[in-house]
Scaffold this active site. Sequence first.
Site, PDB file in Angstrom:
ATOM      1  N   ASN A 251      40.932  42.746  31.150  1.00 28.91           N
ATOM      2  CA  ASN A 251      39.536  42.856  31.333  1.00 28.91           C
ATOM      3  C   ASN A 251      39.398  44.385  31.747  1.00 28.91           C
ATOM      4  O   ASN A 251      40.024  44.746  32.518  1.00 28.91           O
ATOM      5  CB  ASN A 251      39.096  41.843  32.645  1.00 28.91           C
ATOM      6  CG  ASN A 251      39.279  40.424  32.089  1.00 28.91           C
ATOM      7  OD1 ASN A 251      39.183  40.002  31.201  1.00 28.91           O
ATOM      8  ND2 ASN A 251      39.419  39.610  33.357  1.00 28.91           N
TER       9      ASN A 251
ATOM     10  N   ASP B 144      51.157  35.986  37.999  1.00 33.28           N
ATOM     11  CA  ASP B 144      49.696  35.950  38.835  1.00 33.28           C
ATOM     12  C   ASP B 144      49.904  35.287  40.002  1.00 33.28           C
ATOM     13  O   ASP B 144      50.612  34.075  39.797  1.00 33.28           O
ATOM     14  CB  ASP B 144      48.655  35.654  37.845  1.00 33.28           C
ATOM     15  CG  ASP B 144      47.346  35.934  38.089  1.00 33.28           C
ATOM     16  OD1 ASP B 144      46.560  36.695  37.561  1.00 33.28           O
ATOM     17  OD2 ASP B 144      47.185  35.436  39.327  1.00 33.28           O
TER      18      ASP B 144
ATOM     19  N   HIS C 122      46.970  39.892  30.809  1.00 32.04           N
ATOM     20  CA  HIS C 122      47.154  38.658  31.118  1.00 32.04           C
ATOM     21  C   HIS C 122      48.022  37.673  30.073  1.00 32.04           C
ATOM     22  O   HIS C 122      47.625  38.081  28.987  1.00 32.04           O
ATOM     23  CB  HIS C 122      45.984  37.943  31.657  1.00 32.04           C
ATOM     24  CG  HIS C 122      45.203  38.276  32.765  1.00 32.04           C
ATOM     25  ND1 HIS C 122      45.310  37.598  33.981  1.00 32.04           N
ATOM     26  CD2 HIS C 122      44.176  39.221  32.944  1.00 32.04           C
ATOM     27  CE1 HIS C 122      44.719  38.294  34.831  1.00 32.04           C
ATOM     28  NE2 HIS C 122      43.870  39.041  34.302  1.00 32.04           N
TER      29      HIS C 122
ATOM     30  N   HIS D 264      46.049  45.887  33.572  1.00 32.54           N
ATOM     31  CA  HIS D 264      47.058  44.751  33.415  1.00 32.54           C
ATOM     32  C   HIS D 264      46.584  43.912  32.446  1.00 32.54           C
ATOM     33  O   HIS D 264      45.486  43.521  32.292  1.00 32.54           O
ATOM     34  CB  HIS D 264      46.964  43.623  34.645  1.00 32.54           C
ATOM     35  CG  HIS D 264      45.765  43.337  35.226  1.00 32.54           C
ATOM     36  ND1 HIS D 264      45.144  44.335  36.107  1.00 32.54           N
ATOM     37  CD2 HIS D 264      44.936  42.233  35.264  1.00 32.54           C
ATOM     38  CE1 HIS D 264      43.705  43.704  36.330  1.00 32.54           C
ATOM     39  NE2 HIS D 264      43.779  42.597  35.812  1.00 32.54           N
TER      40      HIS D 264
ATOM     41  N   GLN E 148      37.129  42.437  35.591  1.00 30.30           N
ATOM     42  CA  GLN E 148      38.251  43.133  36.227  1.00 30.30           C
ATOM     43  C   GLN E 148      38.106  43.194  37.691  1.00 30.30           C
ATOM     44  O   GLN E 148      36.913  43.472  38.108  1.00 30.30           O
ATOM     45  CB  GLN E 148      38.413  44.562  35.530  1.00 30.30           C
ATOM     46  CG  GLN E 148      39.661  45.390  36.218  1.00 30.30           C
ATOM     47  CD  GLN E 148      39.967  46.540  35.500  1.00 30.30           C
ATOM     48  OE1 GLN E 148      38.924  47.255  34.711  1.00 30.30           O
ATOM     49  NE2 GLN E 148      40.833  47.132  36.027  1.00 30.30           N
TER      50      GLN E 148
HETATM   51  P1  5GP Z   1      41.562  40.539  36.773  1.00 35.79           P
HETATM   52  O1  5GP Z   1      40.427  39.673  37.131  1.00 35.79           O
HETATM   53  O2  5GP Z   1      41.392  42.026  37.291  1.00 35.79           O
HETATM   54  O3  5GP Z   1      41.435  40.646  35.100  1.00 35.79           O
HETATM   55  O4  5GP Z   1      42.923  40.050  37.175  1.00 35.79           O
HETATM   56  C1  5GP Z   1      43.544  40.287  38.437  1.00 35.79           C
HETATM   57  C2  5GP Z   1      44.430  38.998  38.544  1.00 35.79           C
HETATM   58  O5  5GP Z   1      45.439  39.520  39.795  1.00 35.79           O
HETATM   59  C3  5GP Z   1      44.227  37.943  39.008  1.00 35.79           C
HETATM   60  O6  5GP Z   1      44.423  36.801  37.989  1.00 35.79           O
HETATM   61  C4  5GP Z   1      44.590  37.668  40.414  1.00 35.79           C
HETATM   62  O7  5GP Z   1      45.139  36.263  40.573  1.00 35.79           O
HETATM   63  C5  5GP Z   1      45.868  38.679  40.453  1.00 35.79           C
HETATM   64  N1  5GP Z   1      46.166  39.030  41.652  1.00 35.79           N
HETATM   65  C6  5GP Z   1      45.637  39.584  42.586  1.00 35.79           C
HETATM   66  N2  5GP Z   1      46.169  40.015  43.868  1.00 35.79           N
HETATM   67  C7  5GP Z   1      47.515  39.958  43.166  1.00 35.79           C
HETATM   68  C8  5GP Z   1      48.679  39.826  44.261  1.00 35.79           C
HETATM   69  O8  5GP Z   1      48.600  40.360  45.433  1.00 35.79           O
HETATM   70  N3  5GP Z   1      49.667  39.413  43.429  1.00 35.79           N
HETATM   71  C9  5GP Z   1      49.786  39.002  42.204  1.00 35.79           C
HETATM   72  N4  5GP Z   1      51.092  38.495  41.743  1.00 35.79           N
HETATM   73  N5  5GP Z   1      48.606  38.522  41.652  1.00 35.79           N
HETATM   74  C10 5GP Z   1      47.398  39.315  42.133  1.00 35.79           C
END
Ligand code: 5GP
Length: 141
Positions: A86, A30, A101, A99, A93
């Site tokens: 999420n 992440d 985590h 994805h 999300q």
């Molecule tokens: P969500 O909030 O959708 O459950 O998690 C999305 C995750 O993707 C977040 O923890 C965020 O830090 C990660 N993320 C967003 N953009 C990028 C990216 O460009 N590269 C990587 N490696 N992680 C990302």
Amino acid sequence: MSDCIFCKIIDGSIPSNKVYEDEHVLAFMDVAPLTKGHTLLIPKQHVKDLYEMPEDVARNLYAAAPKIANAIKKAFNPQGLNTINNNGAFAGQSVFHYHLHFIPRYDDSDGLKVRWEAKNGEFTPEQLKAIAEEIKTNLNE
Ligand code: 5GP
Ligand code: ZN
């Protein structure tokens, strides 16, 4: 999907720190990790969320999950590990390519709160039975 950030990570047009890859899935760090080793596992097929995930995609994704969990455990020996997914903006999300985590836990100061107080008696046994029936009648099989 052309405007999806995680599809771009899969095709290499956006860089990432990859930790595992096979024909079906990719795991990478992440970009804004909550703790050391915070890793994301994604299917290579663009799937928006759990609701839209075909069974074979789910099977291939979760087949890789213990590998990732054990590698993190061996690498950093955390006290625990939360796997969190999420679905929908309301649930947190922010990237709409499914994805999972992997968040290794070292101490209480990381700010992650996933426990809740059990509300004993919130639903009667009859209500629980009716709720289960309602879900069962909506299964697609
Ligand atoms: P969500 O909030 O959708 O459950 O998690 C999305 C995750 O993707 C977040 O923890 C965020 O830090 C990660 N993320 C967003 N953009 C990028 C990216 O460009 N590269 C990587 N490696 N992680 C990302
Ligand atoms: Zn995508």
